[in-house]
Design a protein around this motif. Sequence first.
Motif, PDB file in Angstrom:
ATOM      1  N   ARG A 199      28.538  -9.345  47.081  1.00  0.00           N
ATOM      2  CA  ARG A 199      29.298 -10.570  46.839  1.00  0.00           C
ATOM      3  C   ARG A 199      30.404 -10.279  45.841  1.00  0.00           C
ATOM      4  O   ARG A 199      30.319  -9.348  45.036  1.00  0.00           O
ATOM      5  N   GLN A 203      23.939  -6.885  46.260  1.00  0.00           N
ATOM      6  CA  GLN A 203      22.897  -7.902  46.281  1.00  0.00           C
ATOM      7  C   GLN A 203      21.588  -7.373  46.855  1.00  0.00           C
ATOM      8  O   GLN A 203      20.531  -7.544  46.263  1.00  0.00           O
ATOM      9  N   TYR A 247      30.554 -13.634  50.179  1.00  0.00           N
ATOM     10  CA  TYR A 247      29.476 -12.707  50.501  1.00  0.00           C
ATOM     11  C   TYR A 247      29.889 -11.844  51.692  1.00  0.00           C
ATOM     12  O   TYR A 247      30.383 -12.358  52.705  1.00  0.00           O
TER      13      TYR A 247
END
Length: 124
Positions: free
Chosen positions: A38, A48, A94
């Motif tokens: 992200r 992530q 994202y």
Amino acid sequence: QVQLVESGGGLVQAGGSLRLSCAASGRTFSNYVMGWFRQAPGKEREFQAVISGRGGITYYADSVKGRFTISRDNAKNTVYLQMNNLKPEDTAVYYCAAKGVWRSLASSQQYDYWGQGTQVTVSS
């Protein structure tokens, strides 16, 4: 070449959930390690989660461990990111990404293919 297309972003209140999807096309999907990153405005792209080609191994950033779950369906050429208990600081674009080698998993520079990103906004 591998083409990646993310979907599922949106606006959600703090404490809510979203599931992001990333559809892949091109090469044999199960050959690729898939990651989610992200990027918030003014910040660097941040790791992530990552999942191995067959889906048996996953790793998470400490900031999302216990809240986010990465999974994949190789029959559908799709990787998912289930995001629960979202916080305003999770607001970002994202991205999913693919790489062929199981190393340097948290380094965005080591990924070969990227999607266009999907916006997630968490309101307080």
